[in-house]
Scaffold this active site. Structure first.
Site, PDB file in Angstrom:
ATOM      1  N   HIS A 174       0.831  -1.218   0.000  1.00  0.00           N
ATOM      2  CA  HIS A 174       0.000   0.000   0.000  1.00  0.00           C
ATOM      3  C   HIS A 174       0.859   1.259   0.000  1.00  0.00           C
ATOM      4  O   HIS A 174       0.439   2.297   0.494  1.00  0.00           O
ATOM      5  CB  HIS A 174      -0.941   0.030   1.208  1.00  0.00           C
ATOM      6  CG  HIS A 174      -1.694  -1.243   1.435  1.00  0.00           C
ATOM      7  ND1 HIS A 174      -2.913  -1.503   0.839  1.00  0.00           N
ATOM      8  CD2 HIS A 174      -1.377  -2.355   2.142  1.00  0.00           C
ATOM      9  CE1 HIS A 174      -3.318  -2.717   1.208  1.00  0.00           C
ATOM     10  NE2 HIS A 174      -2.395  -3.258   1.991  1.00  0.00           N
ATOM     11  N   GLU A 204       9.829   8.063 -17.122  1.00  0.00           N
ATOM     12  CA  GLU A 204       8.436   8.496 -17.337  1.00  0.00           C
ATOM     13  C   GLU A 204       7.946   8.099 -18.726  1.00  0.00           C
ATOM     14  O   GLU A 204       6.799   7.702 -18.905  1.00  0.00           O
ATOM     15  CB  GLU A 204       8.317  10.009 -17.156  1.00  0.00           C
ATOM     16  CG  GLU A 204       8.486  10.452 -15.713  1.00  0.00           C
ATOM     17  CD  GLU A 204       8.635  11.960 -15.599  1.00  0.00           C
ATOM     18  OE1 GLU A 204       7.643  12.665 -15.748  1.00  0.00           O
ATOM     19  OE2 GLU A 204       9.767  12.423 -15.376  1.00  0.00           O
ATOM     20  N   SER A 263      15.155  21.163 -16.149  1.00  0.00           N
ATOM     21  CA  SER A 263      13.920  21.906 -16.433  1.00  0.00           C
ATOM     22  C   SER A 263      14.298  23.202 -17.130  1.00  0.00           C
ATOM     23  O   SER A 263      15.379  23.743 -16.910  1.00  0.00           O
ATOM     24  CB  SER A 263      13.205  22.191 -15.114  1.00  0.00           C
ATOM     25  OG  SER A 263      12.415  23.358 -15.233  1.00  0.00           O
ATOM     26  N   LYS A 321      16.223  21.215 -10.936  1.00  0.00           N
ATOM     27  CA  LYS A 321      15.558  19.962 -11.309  1.00  0.00           C
ATOM     28  C   LYS A 321      16.444  18.969 -12.045  1.00  0.00           C
ATOM     29  O   LYS A 321      17.293  19.327 -12.849  1.00  0.00           O
ATOM     30  CB  LYS A 321      14.360  20.270 -12.204  1.00  0.00           C
ATOM     31  CG  LYS A 321      13.269  21.029 -11.475  1.00  0.00           C
ATOM     32  CD  LYS A 321      12.320  20.114 -10.761  1.00  0.00           C
ATOM     33  CE  LYS A 321      11.241  19.737 -11.718  1.00  0.00           C
ATOM     34  NZ  LYS A 321      10.227  18.934 -11.135  1.00  0.00           N
TER      35      LYS A 321
END
Ligand code: ARG
Length: 463
Positions: free
Chosen positions: A153, A287, A274, A280
């Protein structure tokens, strides 16, 4: 090609709409090799004179050579790769070229070409999966002694060797190899000789062609031979499951590399910055692997849907099989090519995984097991430990340093040795059950997977 029956040429837009050359041209080598085997059979059976077949085979070799070398361009006006090769052959050798299509139809020809093509491509995908497994196994070897929390979980559950989590992915990938190889087994039957749908009146030798092309046999029903695309669907299902695995792995890598976790750091070569936020380091590749999973599922759904309402035998709808499966092949290839080196260059931060494992009462099960091993029924132990955890949360304490007299208030079975028993190191090292989370077990799993990879290599050498 069908000048006899028609008075008018195809409308230009309709012609473009109908043509599959721009995507089926990638099967040119398979198409030509299939034609060579077919021609050889025609000579052997006395259907065509040997001299004509020699010219056909020479011509086809020339076309194959010129396409390989980039000396011959595809004629975009051709309807498909089969028409292109036949027209080019006729251009080169004259009338003999027009005889190649004896006792054959494009329907069995295309069914043959896809099988040959996918058989080759499936091997390449399996090789890429193996590379990924190797990268995963190396990382697992490197991190076998690193302690980390494992989750259910997405809540900290129990401590494990970090390598154990990685080896879970190695197991999935091995099953993916099995699934692909299993699909290839059913794919490896030659449909050539099914002709348009009903076979032929010529005295063909289908087994000869099949053997030449490395098939295990011939398809047993000519209608099925030209209409079956199960092998595409099986491969696309296997790819979908594979992508589901890659996507889960990518998702974990994304989580692990976040500031919140900081379990791993991806190499600069597999991350991006970024355009506005200078701090970043984004896991774009992971992804994209997760994102591209959608199109691989989509391709499977698209082909299942295309096929579901088709009456037997061939229908032009079936031309849609190619773009779907080619896109899945290309996507799976790209994802594996990026994932393997991304994993290989990923750094694991053992201090952070250890720190995360210290919090969250991850050793609560082990504390309950401690009481159970001293004779208390597990359910009773479970309840006591639950109460102690609640106390610790209220007092902002952890089990590892909670005083013994506090423990004793709950049970006289608690003695000094509990601290050693619930230390993270002990918890992980003692999980030695077969397939368990201990470093020892992880090393056994690694040995098992390496053995399997070696067996695969041997199999390939023998082929
Ligand atoms: N380009 C076609 C395909 O991919 C080849 C088969 C065409 N057969 C036919 N009867 N029109 O399916």
């Amino acid at each position: 090609m069908w000048a006899g029956r028609f008075q008018k040429a195809l409308d230009q837009k309709a012609d473009d709409f109908n043509s599959s050359l721009r995507f089926d041209c990638r099967m040119y080598a398979q198409d030509i090799k299939g034609s060579m085997a077919h021609a050889a059979m025609l000579a052997r059976q006395g259907i065509l004179p040997q001299a004509e077949v020699d010219r056909i085979i020479d011509g086809l070799e020339g076309i194959l050579h010129d396409l390989n070398e980039g000396k011959l361009a595809f004629d975009t006006g051709a309807e498909d790769i089969h028409m292109f090769v036949e027209a080019e052959l006729t251009k080169r050798i004259g009338d003999a070229g027009k005889r190649l299509h004896t006792a054959r139809s494009r329907n069995d020809q295309v069914a043959l070409d896809i099988r040959l093509y996918l058989r080759d491509e499936a091997k390449k995908i399996v090789a890429l999966i193996k590379e990924t497994v190797k990268a995963v196994v190396d990382k697992a070897e490197e991190s076998a002694d690193i302690i980390a929390p494992a989750y259910t979980h997405l809540q900290r559950a129990q401590p494990i060797s970090f390598g154990h989590q990685l080896m879970a992915y190695a197991m999935m990938l091995l099953r993916d190899i099995d699934r692909i190889q299993d699909g290839v087994k059913r794919m490896n039957f030659s449909p050539l000789g099914s002709c348009a749908l009903a076979g032929t009146t010529y005295n063909t030798d289908r087994a000869f062609v099949a053997q030449r092309l490395g098939f295990d046999g011939v398809t047993a029903n000519s209608i099925d031979g030209v209409s079956d695309r199960d092998f595409c669907l099986e491969l696309m299902s296997a790819f979908s499951i594979l992508m589901m695995h890659l996507s889960r792995f990518a998702e974990e890598i994304i989580l692990w590399s976040s500031w919140e976790f900081k379990f791993v750091e991806l190499d600069d070569s597999y991350t991006t910055g970024s355009s506005i936020m200078p701090q970043k380091k984004n896991p774009d590749m992971a992804e994209l692997i997760r994102g591209k999973t959608g199109r691989v599922y989509g391709n499977l759904m698209a082909l299942l849907t295309t096929l579901k309402g088709l009456p037997l035998a061939y229908n032009k709808d079936m031309q849609e099989d190619k773009e779907a499966i080619f896109d899945s092949l290309d996507t799976v290839t790209m994802c594996l090519e990026v994932l393997a080196p991304m994993v290989a260059t990923m750094k694991i931060n053992g201090e952070n995984t250890y720190r995360a494992a210290q919090k969250g009462f991850i050793n609560a099960t082990d504390l309950a097991d401690y009481l159970t091993k001293k004779g208390m029924p597990f359910r009773a132990a479970y309840k006591i430990v639950g109460q102690i955890v609640a106390e610790c949360i209220a007092k902002d304490c952890v089990l590892d340093t909670y005083p013994l007299d506090e423990y004793k208030k709950h049970s006289e079975l608690f003695t000094e040795d509990l601290y050693d028993e619930i230390s993270l190191k002990t918890c992980v090292e003692k999980r030695n059950s077969e397939g368990g989370a201990s470093p020892k077990s992880v090393r056994e799993q690694i040995a098992l997977v390496k053995k399997r990879l070696e067996a695969e290599e041997l199999k390939e050498e023998l082929q």
